[in-house]
Design an enzyme around this catalytic site. Sequence first.
Site, PDB file in Angstrom:
ATOM      1  N   ARG A   1      49.489  34.313  50.319  1.00  0.00           N
ATOM      2  CA  ARG A   1      48.901  35.127  49.251  1.00  0.00           C
ATOM      3  C   ARG A   1      47.384  35.312  49.401  1.00  0.00           C
ATOM      4  O   ARG A   1      46.855  36.401  49.188  1.00  0.00           O
ATOM      5  CB  ARG A   1      49.198  34.457  47.907  1.00  0.00           C
ATOM      6  CG  ARG A   1      48.432  34.981  46.700  1.00  0.00           C
ATOM      7  CD  ARG A   1      48.744  34.108  45.484  1.00  0.00           C
ATOM      8  NE  ARG A   1      47.869  34.345  44.345  1.00  0.00           N
ATOM      9  CZ  ARG A   1      48.164  35.119  43.317  1.00  0.00           C
ATOM     10  NH1 ARG A   1      49.307  35.778  43.297  1.00  0.00           N
ATOM     11  NH2 ARG A   1      47.327  35.252  42.305  1.00  0.00           N
TER      12      ARG A   1
ATOM     13  N   ASN B   1      41.801  37.831  44.038  1.00  0.00           N
ATOM     14  CA  ASN B   1      41.839  38.407  42.690  1.00  0.00           C
ATOM     15  C   ASN B   1      41.474  37.382  41.618  1.00  0.00           C
ATOM     16  O   ASN B   1      41.845  37.527  40.452  1.00  0.00           O
ATOM     17  CB  ASN B   1      43.212  39.012  42.390  1.00  0.00           C
ATOM     18  CG  ASN B   1      43.161  40.004  41.240  1.00  0.00           C
ATOM     19  OD1 ASN B   1      42.190  40.745  41.091  1.00  0.00           O
ATOM     20  ND2 ASN B   1      44.193  40.020  40.408  1.00  0.00           N
TER      21      ASN B   1
ATOM     22  N   TYR C   1      54.843  41.769  42.013  1.00  0.00           N
ATOM     23  CA  TYR C   1      55.871  42.607  41.473  1.00  0.00           C
ATOM     24  C   TYR C   1      55.943  42.374  39.967  1.00  0.00           C
ATOM     25  O   TYR C   1      55.304  41.470  39.456  1.00  0.00           O
ATOM     26  CB  TYR C   1      57.249  42.270  42.100  1.00  0.00           C
ATOM     27  CG  TYR C   1      57.727  40.846  41.867  1.00  0.00           C
ATOM     28  CD1 TYR C   1      58.608  40.548  40.827  1.00  0.00           C
ATOM     29  CD2 TYR C   1      57.288  39.807  42.664  1.00  0.00           C
ATOM     30  CE1 TYR C   1      59.058  39.253  40.606  1.00  0.00           C
ATOM     31  CE2 TYR C   1      57.730  38.510  42.444  1.00  0.00           C
ATOM     32  CZ  TYR C   1      58.608  38.229  41.406  1.00  0.00           C
ATOM     33  OH  TYR C   1      59.031  36.946  41.173  1.00  0.00           O
TER      34      TYR C   1
ATOM     35  N   TYR D   1      49.468  37.859  31.676  1.00  0.00           N
ATOM     36  CA  TYR D   1      48.912  36.526  31.416  1.00  0.00           C
ATOM     37  C   TYR D   1      47.392  36.613  31.430  1.00  0.00           C
ATOM     38  O   TYR D   1      46.815  37.620  31.858  1.00  0.00           O
ATOM     39  CB  TYR D   1      49.383  35.496  32.449  1.00  0.00           C
ATOM     40  CG  TYR D   1      49.316  35.926  33.900  1.00  0.00           C
ATOM     41  CD1 TYR D   1      48.121  36.366  34.487  1.00  0.00           C
ATOM     42  CD2 TYR D   1      50.448  35.884  34.707  1.00  0.00           C
ATOM     43  CE1 TYR D   1      48.064  36.749  35.809  1.00  0.00           C
ATOM     44  CE2 TYR D   1      50.399  36.268  36.044  1.00  0.00           C
ATOM     45  CZ  TYR D   1      49.202  36.696  36.584  1.00  0.00           C
ATOM     46  OH  TYR D   1      49.151  37.081  37.895  1.00  0.00           O
TER      47      TYR D   1
ATOM     48  N   GLU E   1      51.597  46.502  38.813  1.00  0.00           N
ATOM     49  CA  GLU E   1      52.532  45.564  39.433  1.00  0.00           C
ATOM     50  C   GLU E   1      53.767  46.400  39.766  1.00  0.00           C
ATOM     51  O   GLU E   1      54.484  46.834  38.866  1.00  0.00           O
ATOM     52  CB  GLU E   1      52.900  44.415  38.485  1.00  0.00           C
ATOM     53  CG  GLU E   1      51.747  43.479  38.140  1.00  0.00           C
ATOM     54  CD  GLU E   1      51.416  42.508  39.254  1.00  0.00           C
ATOM     55  OE1 GLU E   1      52.200  42.439  40.229  1.00  0.00           O
ATOM     56  OE2 GLU E   1      50.385  41.821  39.153  1.00  0.00           O
TER      57      GLU E   1
END
Length: 436
Positions: A254, A271, A325, A375, A397
């Site tokens: 990631r 991010n 996603y 979130y 997403e």
Amino acid sequence: MQGTPAGGTSPGPSPMDRQTLLVFSLILAAALGQMNFTGDQVLRVLAKDEKQLSLLRDLEGLKPQKVDFWRGPARPSLPVDMRVPFSELKYIKAYLESHGLAYSIMIKDIQVLLDEEREAMAKSRRLERSTSSFSYSSYHTLEEISSWIDNFVTEHSDIVSKIQIGNSFENRSILVLKFSTGGSRHPAIWIDTGIHSREWITHATGIWTANKIVSDYGKDRVLTDILKAMDIFIELVTNPDGFAFTHSMNRLWRKNKSIRPGIFCIGVDLNRNWKSGFGGNGSNSNPCSETYHGPSPQSEPEVAAIVNFITAHGNFKALISIHSYSQMLMYPYGRSLEPVSNQRELYDLAKDAVEALYKVHGIEYFFGSISTTLYVASGITVDWAYDSGIKYAFSFELRDTGRYGFLLPATQIIPTAQETWMALRTIMEHTLNHPY
């Protein structure tokens, strides 16, 4: 092979077949130098309350790490998806069961999907070589994308140019495509894909989108009007080191690949590395965490390159960062529940965009602010953009909602890109018609 979403069972290979598959997968991984995920599963847990969410969050702090959250614990209404290595399945399932946390199996064996993905790429590569063409319905390596960029810019030099805005930690070029009909310092729109390297559907969607722009310019009135007045910048591979690593070693990587003295774990979540809300809730100070924010704001060259470029340009009016996603379209803030000053406008625009998206293939997206829809997340791209004066800041997403997660089959690239385009077009048209 998929596990049943309801948590039931599905036919699996016999012990002998499984042993053969395991041996084959290990040999294949060793030959290619790639990590093997045979037997790893993705479990979905739906927490009933904050107490159960806390129990799930405790799993992230285990040392050594035992789970990889694909969708982290956020709120009771949202499912939690986590990849569990085969060696930890017994422990994690016992943990969940002992605390009354019901789970279902979303992906029964990750390596099965990886093998299918690799086979599809190899088949597509053979076809591309035999026909001297580029397939927009296939996943590609960094080298293949770089080659495509060079050819694409050459073929469409009247409207497209390539800009190098910096270098990654491992000294790879950070490239941006500029779509422009001429002039200087036009109002501009920024689109980036692949800041999280394992989200391959985002790179593929970005490539398809770039081709869509040159194909439809002069034919689509809305797009033509946009490009006559504004420039569009697309960064297709925002995390080149991480993306290269997903092909060479770890498909599920990631972060970026930065290394620091005295720190065993590699990489920063790009991010979480932005200045706005840096180090706050939804990011992590543990270098081994998937959401590690880094030592300081914009410490990562991949983030600093974007910040410097956008700041120097000084006339960006929209920024759209594309992830996967979950099928969501969101706007600031991520770092807090505080509504932004033009919350109503962003809400209405997101609503229009997901409605346009839905009309293409009937795919439903949730929409709203990041903190209330997904979130709380601090140090993120779109919060920085908004705080820097870019009024129209959005985060996608893309597909799906968990059946495949980050391993979305290539057969879904074109449909995903087609529907995403209509949402992007809606946002860009609104930006054009509401100058500021």
